[in-house]
Design a protein around this motif. Structure first.
Motif, PDB file in Angstrom:
ATOM      1  N   ALA A  54       6.743  74.569  39.346  1.00 48.78           N
ATOM      2  CA  ALA A  54       6.221  75.195  40.561  1.00 48.78           C
ATOM      3  C   ALA A  54       7.135  76.340  40.987  1.00 48.78           C
ATOM      4  O   ALA A  54       8.320  76.353  40.662  1.00 48.78           O
ATOM      5  CB  ALA A  54       6.114  74.164  41.684  1.00 48.78           C
ATOM      6  N   SER A  55       6.575  77.283  41.710  1.00 43.29           N
ATOM      7  CA  SER A  55       7.344  78.427  42.204  1.00 43.29           C
ATOM      8  C   SER A  55       7.982  78.053  43.542  1.00 43.29           C
ATOM      9  O   SER A  55       7.302  78.033  44.581  1.00 43.29           O
ATOM     10  CB  SER A  55       6.435  79.645  42.371  1.00 43.29           C
ATOM     11  OG  SER A  55       7.151  80.734  42.906  1.00 43.29           O
ATOM     12  N   ILE A  56       9.275  77.740  43.516  1.00 43.21           N
ATOM     13  CA  ILE A  56       9.995  77.338  44.721  1.00 43.21           C
ATOM     14  C   ILE A  56      10.575  78.591  45.383  1.00 43.21           C
ATOM     15  O   ILE A  56      11.331  79.331  44.765  1.00 43.21           O
ATOM     16  CB  ILE A  56      11.116  76.345  44.384  1.00 43.21           C
ATOM     17  CG1 ILE A  56      10.531  75.089  43.733  1.00 43.21           C
ATOM     18  CG2 ILE A  56      11.909  75.977  45.627  1.00 43.21           C
ATOM     19  CD1 ILE A  56      11.575  74.102  43.230  1.00 43.21           C
ATOM     20  N   LYS A  57      10.218  78.818  46.644  1.00 40.85           N
ATOM     21  CA  LYS A  57      10.692  80.013  47.338  1.00 40.85           C
ATOM     22  C   LYS A  57      12.139  79.860  47.797  1.00 40.85           C
ATOM     23  O   LYS A  57      12.951  80.785  47.675  1.00 40.85           O
ATOM     24  CB  LYS A  57       9.809  80.288  48.559  1.00 40.85           C
ATOM     25  CG  LYS A  57      10.145  81.587  49.278  1.00 40.85           C
ATOM     26  CD  LYS A  57       9.967  82.788  48.356  1.00 40.85           C
ATOM     27  CE  LYS A  57      10.207  84.112  49.032  1.00 40.85           C
ATOM     28  NZ  LYS A  57       9.125  84.500  49.945  1.00 40.85           N
ATOM     29  N   ALA A  58      12.469  78.673  48.324  1.00 41.59           N
ATOM     30  CA  ALA A  58      13.813  78.474  48.869  1.00 41.59           C
ATOM     31  C   ALA A  58      14.241  77.027  48.693  1.00 41.59           C
ATOM     32  O   ALA A  58      13.409  76.122  48.610  1.00 41.59           O
ATOM     33  CB  ALA A  58      13.857  78.854  50.345  1.00 41.59           C
ATOM     34  N   CYS A  59      15.537  76.842  48.650  1.00 42.37           N
ATOM     35  CA  CYS A  59      16.131  75.503  48.622  1.00 42.37           C
ATOM     36  C   CYS A  59      17.070  75.416  49.806  1.00 42.37           C
ATOM     37  O   CYS A  59      18.057  76.143  49.885  1.00 42.37           O
ATOM     38  CB  CYS A  59      16.880  75.280  47.318  1.00 42.37           C
ATOM     39  SG  CYS A  59      17.665  73.648  47.180  1.00 42.37           S
ATOM     40  N   LEU A  60      16.739  74.548  50.756  1.00 43.25           N
ATOM     41  CA  LEU A  60      17.562  74.372  51.953  1.00 43.25           C
ATOM     42  C   LEU A  60      18.426  73.135  51.755  1.00 43.25           C
ATOM     43  O   LEU A  60      17.910  72.035  51.606  1.00 43.25           O
ATOM     44  CB  LEU A  60      16.675  74.234  53.185  1.00 43.25           C
ATOM     45  CG  LEU A  60      17.323  74.486  54.541  1.00 43.25           C
ATOM     46  CD1 LEU A  60      16.251  74.697  55.609  1.00 43.25           C
ATOM     47  CD2 LEU A  60      18.246  73.372  54.975  1.00 43.25           C
ATOM     48  N   ILE A  61      19.739  73.332  51.771  1.00 52.34           N
ATOM     49  CA  ILE A  61      20.632  72.251  51.378  1.00 52.34           C
ATOM     50  C   ILE A  61      21.948  72.316  52.134  1.00 52.34           C
ATOM     51  O   ILE A  61      22.387  73.385  52.570  1.00 52.34           O
ATOM     52  CB  ILE A  61      20.904  72.320  49.854  1.00 52.34           C
ATOM     53  CG1 ILE A  61      21.711  71.114  49.377  1.00 52.34           C
ATOM     54  CG2 ILE A  61      21.585  73.630  49.474  1.00 52.34           C
ATOM     55  CD1 ILE A  61      21.792  70.988  47.864  1.00 52.34           C
ATOM     56  N   SER A  62      22.562  71.162  52.305  1.00 47.59           N
ATOM     57  CA  SER A  62      23.925  71.073  52.828  1.00 47.59           C
ATOM     58  C   SER A  62      24.831  70.688  51.671  1.00 47.59           C
ATOM     59  O   SER A  62      24.682  69.595  51.113  1.00 47.59           O
ATOM     60  CB  SER A  62      24.029  70.022  53.940  1.00 47.59           C
ATOM     61  OG  SER A  62      23.273  70.397  55.068  1.00 47.59           O
ATOM     62  N   GLY A  63      25.744  71.570  51.319  1.00 49.43           N
ATOM     63  CA  GLY A  63      26.646  71.263  50.218  1.00 49.43           C
ATOM     64  C   GLY A  63      27.787  70.343  50.614  1.00 49.43           C
ATOM     65  O   GLY A  63      28.405  69.711  49.766  1.00 49.43           O
TER      66      GLY A  63
END
Length: 359
Positions: free
Chosen positions: A127-136
């Motif tokens: 799938a075409s993922i626009k963004a990945c929102l994450i806490s490193g």
């Protein structure tokens, strides 16, 4: 938010009084949409200590980290875009993504190591993922911090798949060890890793002061903030700049982290002692949350009602998912200084859970 006794309230009040006395015109001015230059200079210095070099002109001051995240998502996404999240995810972001009509892709996440990068790569192929929102670092609610190697792999993967990384680093200063886990932004270029943080978890939630390093979205975010809020309160921004300039922040953090570490140990020990056999509790290296997995497959929503009647509380695991996952889990706040009253409350909650599960 951390317990009030852990915050430098007196010092902040003094800085507010001093700023209003020395700069009364602040009360009759609008702030620049980008925020106070003095505060942006202090944030740039703080970012340098986190391993991220930036110029004050690259920073936008926001109303907490939440506004930073909302501005980025609104500028970056369109209805139908896919945004990948850890699962469980911070529950505050889920209704925002729903309002923006984005598709949420929840990815397997470990309490020990963080996001499953193989799962992200597999998903990105399909799938075409626009963004990945994450806490490193110190993700809410699991409390994990990704290893430097995994942060580098994550940046590389997102660059390869043309995914924008949005980093929520709001708990950066709540790490128990002063040798901090460096943010993802340290390992990635500015236009690929958009960095969001705030002072709400370490200095004051009430001041609502956060910031974003938006990279290529800088002009777009400035215009959006100008059209919606004009800017933030200059008195509070200049007061925060003064607090940071005076140099008491490092001393405050040493005490802050020491108490948080002791809280985590005491809360965790008490939970393991009084909750049903087979209970799993995370062992984070910072923050003020513990993620608890109970030996059941039943929903804990009815248990919350019973707990509130006894003046006890927790957040059910289902709140951290868009699809009703994590029914047998809960998050417990550990930001209040541990004392006999809290110990008794955890004992009562453990007994209530045992009775609810029939064990």
């Amino acid at each position: 938010m951390p317990d009030e006794s852990l915050l430098p309230i007196k010092q902040l009040n003094r800085c507010i009084h001093k700023t209003s006395r020395n700069w009364p015109g602040l009360l009759s001015e609008y702030a620049p949409s980008q925020g106070s230059l003095n505060l942006r200079k202090q944030v740039a210095s703080l970012m340098k200590s986190r391993g991220v070099g930036c110029d004050p002109d690259e920073i936008v001051i926001t109303n907490g980290c939440m506004e930073a995240l909302v501005l980025v998502l609104r500028c970056l996404t369109r209805p139908g875009d896919i945004v990948a999240l850890e699962s469980p995810a911070f529950f505050g972001i889920l209704p925002i993504l729903k309002e923006l009509d984005c598709k949420v892709m929840e990815l397997p996440t470990s309490a020990a190591y963080g996001l499953d990068l193989r799962a992200l790569e597999s998903a990105a192929k399909q799938a075409s993922i626009k963004a990945c929102l994450i806490s490193g670092s110190l993700q809410n609610p699991l409390g994990f911090s990704m290893t430097p190697a995994d942060k580098i792999r994550l940046v590389s993967l997102c660059k390869k798949r043309n995914i924008i990384l949005i980093e929520d680093d709001v708990y950066a200063e709540a790490q128990f060890d002063h040798n901090q886990s460096l943010p993802i932004r340290h390992y990635g270029q500015g236009d690929r890793v958009i960095y969001c943080s705030s002072f709400s978890k370490s200095i004051s939630p009430g001041l609502r002061l956060g910031w974003v390093l938006p990279g290529a979205l800088l002009e777009k975010i400035q215009k959006m903030k100008m059209s919606e809020t004009l800017g933030g309160p200059m008195l509070l921004q200049e007061s925060m700049a003064l607090f940071l300039e005076e140099g008491g922040y490092a001393y405050h953090l040493r005490r802050f982290r020491k108490i948080l570490a002791n809280n985590c140990f005491q809360y965790r020990r008490t939970i393991l002692k009084h909750f049903p056999k087979g209970t799993f509790v995370t062992a984070p290296k910072g923050g003020f949350f513990l993620w608890v997995e109970l030996p059941t497959q039943d929903s804990l929503q009815p248990l919350l009602t019973l707990a509130i009647e006894k003046k006890l509380s927790f957040v059910p695991g289902e709140a951290f998912s868009s699809n009703g996952s994590w029914k047998n889990c809960l998050r417990i706040y550990s930001g209040s200084v541990f004392n006999p009253r809290i110990e008794m409350g955890l004992q009562k909650l453990g007994k209530l859970i045992g009775d609810y599960l029939g064990v």
